[in-house]
Design a protein around this motif. Structure first.
Motif, PDB file in Angstrom:
ATOM      1  N   GLU A 120       0.823  -1.204   0.000  1.00 49.26           N
ATOM      2  CA  GLU A 120       0.000   0.000   0.000  1.00 49.26           C
ATOM      3  C   GLU A 120       0.861   1.261   0.000  1.00 49.26           C
ATOM      4  O   GLU A 120       0.441   2.308  -0.500  1.00 49.26           O
ATOM      5  CB  GLU A 120      -0.954  -0.017   1.191  1.00 49.26           C
ATOM      6  CG  GLU A 120      -1.982  -1.136   1.093  1.00 49.26           C
ATOM      7  CD  GLU A 120      -3.045  -1.083   2.172  1.00 49.26           C
ATOM      8  OE1 GLU A 120      -2.930  -0.227   3.080  1.00 49.26           O
ATOM      9  OE2 GLU A 120      -3.992  -1.885   2.105  1.00 49.26           O
ATOM     10  N   ARG A 121       2.074   1.152   0.528  1.00 48.71           N
ATOM     11  CA  ARG A 121       2.984   2.298   0.494  1.00 48.71           C
ATOM     12  C   ARG A 121       3.461   2.544  -0.952  1.00 48.71           C
ATOM     13  O   ARG A 121       3.528   3.677  -1.419  1.00 48.71           O
ATOM     14  CB  ARG A 121       4.175   2.049   1.428  1.00 48.71           C
ATOM     15  CG  ARG A 121       5.007   3.293   1.685  1.00 48.71           C
ATOM     16  CD  ARG A 121       5.961   3.123   2.854  1.00 48.71           C
ATOM     17  NE  ARG A 121       6.626   4.388   3.147  1.00 48.71           N
ATOM     18  CZ  ARG A 121       6.128   5.337   3.924  1.00 48.71           C
ATOM     19  NH1 ARG A 121       4.961   5.148   4.523  1.00 48.71           N
ATOM     20  NH2 ARG A 121       6.776   6.469   4.122  1.00 48.71           N
ATOM     21  N   ILE A 122       3.782   1.460  -1.644  1.00 49.74           N
ATOM     22  CA  ILE A 122       4.222   1.581  -3.043  1.00 49.74           C
ATOM     23  C   ILE A 122       3.087   2.128  -3.904  1.00 49.74           C
ATOM     24  O   ILE A 122       3.284   3.039  -4.714  1.00 49.74           O
ATOM     25  CB  ILE A 122       4.698   0.214  -3.586  1.00 49.74           C
ATOM     26  CG1 ILE A 122       5.914  -0.268  -2.789  1.00 49.74           C
ATOM     27  CG2 ILE A 122       5.040   0.312  -5.070  1.00 49.74           C
ATOM     28  CD1 ILE A 122       6.334  -1.698  -3.099  1.00 49.74           C
ATOM     29  N   ILE A 123       1.889   1.582  -3.729  1.00 52.52           N
ATOM     30  CA  ILE A 123       0.727   2.032  -4.505  1.00 52.52           C
ATOM     31  C   ILE A 123       0.431   3.506  -4.219  1.00 52.52           C
ATOM     32  O   ILE A 123       0.182   4.297  -5.139  1.00 52.52           O
ATOM     33  CB  ILE A 123      -0.513   1.167  -4.199  1.00 52.52           C
ATOM     34  CG1 ILE A 123      -0.294  -0.279  -4.685  1.00 52.52           C
ATOM     35  CG2 ILE A 123      -1.768   1.771  -4.838  1.00 52.52           C
ATOM     36  CD1 ILE A 123      -0.132  -0.434  -6.186  1.00 52.52           C
ATOM     37  N   GLY A 124       0.478   3.907  -2.967  1.00 49.26           N
ATOM     38  CA  GLY A 124       0.214   5.299  -2.617  1.00 49.26           C
ATOM     39  C   GLY A 124       1.236   6.242  -3.216  1.00 49.26           C
ATOM     40  O   GLY A 124       0.901   7.347  -3.670  1.00 49.26           O
ATOM     41  N   TRP A 125       2.489   5.801  -3.223  1.00 49.35           N
ATOM     42  CA  TRP A 125       3.575   6.595  -3.796  1.00 49.35           C
ATOM     43  C   TRP A 125       3.369   6.786  -5.294  1.00 49.35           C
ATOM     44  O   TRP A 125       3.469   7.897  -5.822  1.00 49.35           O
ATOM     45  CB  TRP A 125       4.884   5.879  -3.499  1.00 49.35           C
ATOM     46  CG  TRP A 125       6.151   6.613  -3.838  1.00 49.35           C
ATOM     47  CD1 TRP A 125       6.694   7.683  -3.178  1.00 49.35           C
ATOM     48  CD2 TRP A 125       7.059   6.302  -4.899  1.00 49.35           C
ATOM     49  NE1 TRP A 125       7.887   8.063  -3.761  1.00 49.35           N
ATOM     50  CE2 TRP A 125       8.139   7.216  -4.823  1.00 49.35           C
ATOM     51  CE3 TRP A 125       7.084   5.339  -5.905  1.00 49.35           C
ATOM     52  CZ2 TRP A 125       9.208   7.197  -5.711  1.00 49.35           C
ATOM     53  CZ3 TRP A 125       8.144   5.314  -6.791  1.00 49.35           C
ATOM     54  CH2 TRP A 125       9.206   6.238  -6.696  1.00 49.35           C
ATOM     55  N   LEU A 126       3.038   5.702  -5.985  1.00 47.53           N
ATOM     56  CA  LEU A 126       2.801   5.766  -7.434  1.00 47.53           C
ATOM     57  C   LEU A 126       1.559   6.605  -7.751  1.00 47.53           C
ATOM     58  O   LEU A 126       1.546   7.368  -8.726  1.00 47.53           O
ATOM     59  CB  LEU A 126       2.654   4.354  -8.003  1.00 47.53           C
ATOM     60  CG  LEU A 126       3.918   3.471  -7.957  1.00 47.53           C
ATOM     61  CD1 LEU A 126       3.584   2.044  -8.365  1.00 47.53           C
ATOM     62  CD2 LEU A 126       5.014   4.047  -8.851  1.00 47.53           C
ATOM     63  N   ALA A 127       0.524   6.458  -6.947  1.00 46.55           N
ATOM     64  CA  ALA A 127      -0.706   7.231  -7.166  1.00 46.55           C
ATOM     65  C   ALA A 127      -0.445   8.726  -7.020  1.00 46.55           C
ATOM     66  O   ALA A 127      -0.966   9.544  -7.788  1.00 46.55           O
ATOM     67  CB  ALA A 127      -1.785   6.793  -6.180  1.00 46.55           C
TER      68      ALA A 127
END
Length: 322
Positions: A272-279
């Motif tokens: 979720e940290r990676i996804i949030g960063w990309l978003a």
């Protein structure tokens, strides 16, 4: 369910990294936000470079990130197989069709001869220098003589009088000059089918309506549009997302640190940290915060994706870890 169909098609020649995850997430959100069908296809056509264990790792990494698919090599579907190395007969059939309508010719140029013109201005930057057409006008007798000494590649005859224009879903109107970089290879001398032909056959066979991918493949689009036309196949809509770049102006890679999904997971960085960063990088959120991929579906807006390369500063990269 919507009839919109999209895909993510990784090449298992290395570990999946955040640049791959960036394209995968945005392609997935484009389709999921429109209640469409998402396909996973493994592009392992270049056998010497690809490894089965990396294909398995890619599937595991995507699932760990929270992405899913309706059809794919591990779940099957009505357009199987979803692995390019198992689809060779479809590509051979397309080659036969192109040969029958005089769209291809044998090329006997060696790698050394092609490298000799590598300093020439490139018609299509990521595709290398434009081919000079050396073998295009060989007589049948000249072709026969050369075949005795060398197995040829096959090149597609590009119309040198037509400009190619298409509307990109992110970059806007794209226009490529007549000749679009010269005649291009559709089958290498070693028998390996080119990416250009394989991806066109697969996307048409799998009824892709939308292709969202990295901007490094934008230069491939005019060539693929020519193949769609020559084969009488419907072309999908294209959208090209900007590349993630290091502060040195080069594409994010190992030299900028371990950005592989497996490496980030091992370092304790959650999905979720990676996804949030990309978003956040994609303009889908106004601040960086961990978030599940499914939470982004309801308010995904393709119009908010930047259309210029995104520089990943040291500060931005540290956000992933702290």
């Amino acid at each position: 369910m919507s009839n919109i169909r999209g895909r993510f098609a990784p090449t298992p020649s290395g570990l999946m990294h955040v640049g791959n995850a960036w394209a995968a997430l945005l392609a997935w959100l484009q389709i999921r936000s429109n209640n469409g069908q998402f396909v996973l296809r493994m592009e392992d056509i270049d056998g010497p470079r690809c490894r089965p264990e990396l294909a398995g790792q890619a599937l595991a990494d995507l699932r760990w990130l929270g992405l899913d698919w309706d059809e794919g090599p591990d779940v099957g579907g009505p357009h199987s197989p979803y692995t390019q190395s198992e689809r060779i007969p479809f590509y051979e059939e397309a080659l036969d069709k192109l040969l029958a309508c005089d769209k291809l010719y044998p090329c006997f140029c060696s790698r050394a001869e092609l490298l000799a013109v590598a300093s020439a201005p490139h018609g299509l930057s990521s595709e290398g220098p434009a081919y000079a057409g050396t073998c295009r006008h060989l007589t049948l007798e000249q072709q026969r003589e050369r075949r005795e000494a060398k197995t040829p590649s096959l090149r597609f005859k590009v119309d040198e009088t037509r400009a190619i224009t298409y509307e990109d879903g992110i970059a806007g109107t794209m226009r490529f000059p007549p000749g679009v970089g010269g005649d291009f290879v559709v089958r290498r001398a070693d028998g390996i089918i080119s990416y250009q032909l394989a991806v066109v056959i697969d996307d048409a066979a799998m009824n892709m309506t939308d292709v969202l991918r990295g901007a490094d493949l934008m230069d491939s689009t005019p060539r693929q549009l020519l193949l769609y036309e020559a084969l009488g196949l419907p072309a999908p809509r294209f959208a090209h997302v900007p590349l993630l770049m290091g502060e040195d102006g080069k594409r994010l890679a190992k030299r900028h640190g371990d950005t592989s999904i497996a490496g980030l997971k091992e370092a304790g960085v959650g999905p979720e940290r990676i996804i949030g960063w990309l978003a956040f990088l994609a303009g889908q959120t106004d601040r960086f915060e961990p978030i599940a991929a499914t939470e982004l579906i309801g308010y995904f807006d393709q119009g908010r994706i930047p259309n210029e390369p995104i520089t990943i500063s040291e500060t931005l990269m540290k956000q992933l870890f702290y």
